[in-house]
Design an enzyme around this catalytic site. Sequence first.
Site, mmCIF file in Angstrom:
data_model
loop_
_atom_site.group_PDB
_atom_site.id
_atom_site.type_symbol
_atom_site.label_atom_id
_atom_site.label_comp_id
_atom_site.label_asym_id
_atom_site.label_seq_id
_atom_site.Cartn_x
_atom_site.Cartn_y
_atom_site.Cartn_z
ATOM 1 N N ASP A 101 0.831 -1.207 0.000
ATOM 2 C CA ASP A 101 0.000 0.000 0.000
ATOM 3 C C ASP A 101 0.874 1.269 0.000
ATOM 4 O OD1 ASP A 101 -2.268 -1.578 0.142
ATOM 5 O OD2 ASP A 101 -2.330 -1.508 2.341
HETATM 6 N N1 URA Z 1 -1.221 -6.073 3.696
HETATM 7 C C1 URA Z 1 -1.718 -4.824 3.773
HETATM 8 O O1 URA Z 1 -2.752 -4.606 4.380
HETATM 9 N N2 URA Z 1 -1.053 -3.840 3.146
HETATM 10 C C2 URA Z 1 0.104 -4.018 2.485
HETATM 11 O O2 URA Z 1 0.666 -3.073 1.964
HETATM 12 C C3 URA Z 1 0.608 -5.331 2.420
HETATM 13 C C4 URA Z 1 -0.077 -6.340 3.032
#
Ligand code: URA
Length: 237
Positions: A101
């Site tokens: 993310d």
């Molecule tokens: N899980 C998440 O919630 N976000 C990420 O960036 C990676 C795994």
Amino acid sequence: MDRLQKVIAEAGIASRRKAEELIVNGKVKVNGKVVTELGTKVDSKDTIEVNNKIIEKELKEYYLLNKPRGVITSTSDDKGRKTVIDLIDTTARIYPVGRLDYDTTGALLLTNDGDFANILTHPKNNIDKVYLAKLNGIIKGEQINKLKDGVMLDNVLVKPSRVKLKKVDPSKNTSMVEITVHEGKNHEVKRLFESVGFLVDKLTRERIGIFNLEGLKSGEYRKLTPKEVQIVYGNKK
Ligand code: URA
């Protein structure tokens, strides 16, 4: 030996589907002869022409990045935000393996080798993705056990292979938990903790398979060694 349509697609000439169309429509030559068979196998010694132009095969490149916050995991962004590709100095058409993310930091692999990317992302290969999550609130043993038992996400039971409480800070009302999963679902770790009532305040991926962040500061990257690439290929089931 690789399938002709795959080689054309990986050279960036066309999508795999479009490459198949080009072949069927007689636009592709192998060693000077038109080939219309979709299953045709070629290797690096073969000369491939598309619309009478010889295609250049791109060398495979592999990188490990310590992704900083505020960068998107994509090859381009229509809002003009910085992408992980902007951080890597290369002209090869690399792309990220899986996704972190915008606000997640840590280990991210990038490559132009589709087979390598598939090995790392396919859940059947059981490649560890290890995350350190800072939670808002104090997590209890009972909630950790609930996560260990598995949580339904997108109609699939996601069962972390390890969940370990690293630290609690009662004065700040936070917990640090290390969690290991094998899938790469969208917002997977955040959704896992949400399912037991916690918001993830900070998230870092500490490791993917054999790749950890040793020696890489935030925003830094390195090339993988041939030995490391070989080890990943050895994980293929
Ligand atoms: N899980 C998440 O919630 N976000 C990420 O960036 C990676 C795994």
